[in-house]
Design an enzyme around this catalytic site. Sequence first.
Site, PDB file in Angstrom:
ATOM      1  N   SER A   1       0.833  -1.210   0.000  1.00 63.40           N
ATOM      2  CA  SER A   1       0.000   0.000   0.000  1.00 63.40           C
ATOM      3  C   SER A   1       0.864   1.255   0.000  1.00 63.40           C
ATOM      4  O   SER A   1       2.007   1.254   0.458  1.00 63.40           O
ATOM      5  CB  SER A   1      -0.903   0.031   1.229  1.00 63.40           C
ATOM      6  OG  SER A   1      -1.777  -1.066   1.234  1.00 63.40           O
TER       7      SER A   1
HETATM    8  N1  SAH Z   1      -1.247  -4.642   4.280  1.00 60.96           N
HETATM    9  C1  SAH Z   1      -0.593  -4.886   3.032  1.00 60.96           C
HETATM   10  C2  SAH Z   1      -1.485  -4.497   1.860  1.00 60.96           C
HETATM   11  C3  SAH Z   1      -1.471  -5.534   0.803  1.00 60.96           C
HETATM   12  S1  SAH Z   1      -2.695  -5.386  -0.452  1.00 60.96           S
HETATM   13  C4  SAH Z   1       0.745  -4.175   2.963  1.00 60.96           C
HETATM   14  O1  SAH Z   1       1.044  -3.346   3.821  1.00 60.96           O
HETATM   15  O2  SAH Z   1       1.528  -4.456   2.064  1.00 60.96           O
HETATM   16  C5  SAH Z   1      -4.032  -6.359   0.191  1.00 60.96           C
HETATM   17  C6  SAH Z   1      -3.747  -7.806   0.519  1.00 60.96           C
HETATM   18  O3  SAH Z   1      -4.991  -8.406   0.867  1.00 60.96           O
HETATM   19  C7  SAH Z   1      -3.186  -8.645  -0.624  1.00 60.96           C
HETATM   20  O4  SAH Z   1      -1.984  -9.227  -0.219  1.00 60.96           O
HETATM   21  C8  SAH Z   1      -4.263  -9.700  -0.882  1.00 60.96           C
HETATM   22  O5  SAH Z   1      -3.748 -10.953  -1.254  1.00 60.96           O
HETATM   23  C9  SAH Z   1      -4.954  -9.766   0.469  1.00 60.96           C
HETATM   24  N2  SAH Z   1      -6.322 -10.286   0.418  1.00 60.96           N
HETATM   25  C10 SAH Z   1      -7.259 -10.151  -0.552  1.00 60.96           C
HETATM   26  N3  SAH Z   1      -8.386 -10.799  -0.216  1.00 60.96           N
HETATM   27  C11 SAH Z   1      -8.164 -11.358   1.013  1.00 60.96           C
HETATM   28  C12 SAH Z   1      -8.961 -12.164   1.897  1.00 60.96           C
HETATM   29  N4  SAH Z   1     -10.214 -12.527   1.602  1.00 60.96           N
HETATM   30  N5  SAH Z   1      -8.400 -12.553   3.060  1.00 60.96           N
HETATM   31  C13 SAH Z   1      -7.131 -12.199   3.400  1.00 60.96           C
HETATM   32  N6  SAH Z   1      -6.332 -11.455   2.597  1.00 60.96           N
HETATM   33  C14 SAH Z   1      -6.845 -11.030   1.420  1.00 60.96           C
END
Ligand code: SAH
Length: 222
Positions: A73
């Site tokens: 993010s």
């Molecule tokens: N907090 C992370 C943001 C990553 S983007 C950071 O700081 O880098 C969002 C993430 O949510 C992705 O890795 C994606 O695989 C995950 N995601 C999507 N759907 C999900 C679900 N149903 N349960 C858990 N994770 C999920």
Amino acid sequence: MVLSKTVKVRSDTLKHQGKRQQLANIVAGKGIKDDRVLAAIKKIPRHLFMDSSFEDHAYQDKAFPIAADQTISQPYTVAYQTELLQVSKGETVLEIGTGSGYQTAVLCEMGAKVYSIERQQELFRKTKMFLSKIGYRPRYLGFGDGYKGLPDYAPFDRIIVTAGAPYVPNPLLSQLKVGGRMVIPVGKDVQVMTLFERKSANEFQKSEYDDFRFVPLLEDRN
Ligand code: SAH
């Protein structure tokens, strides 16, 4: 004959630290006031959360692709959500979407007891190893579906969803303590940052904030 071998060691240099200071200033300039959040941005080596070939992008205030079609993010977004979460030292936080682990590290820096779930197996494994390697110790990192939350460890003081939720999953609301806060970006193409404060067993106060764009929170069937 001289045999030379290059061993690649990824380091955290004064230059990186200087860039992080600048990044924290940029994020503060966009309106983030919580000193603890800004201190975490200054401290965490974000470049190590990304592939080494993209290091130059690490201290720009931008989201960036990581493994499995996902993104780390934007620092401003991480700061915005964390500020809204109002997390204090020792509180339990459930994070949905571990991804690169950057947000997890921010929460750890703030003294939270972090429980985080990721639904991409590859990312889950990679991030679990990486966070422990650089010294972050969340309470729990799991491979699973964030729509279901983490009932075995509920209730939580705080819940943060770091992917765009087309709707608010009920299990997450029910896993929030009374007095707790959940920050979740809600919407399909564009998400409205939404705060739920649990006032009693069956009363939630909802407040809406700015628009953001996240990768989608996927359901198991997708
Ligand atoms: N907090 C992370 C943001 C990553 S983007 C950071 O700081 O880098 C969002 C993430 O949510 C992705 O890795 C994606 O695989 C995950 N995601 C999507 N759907 C999900 C679900 N149903 N349960 C858990 N994770 C999920």
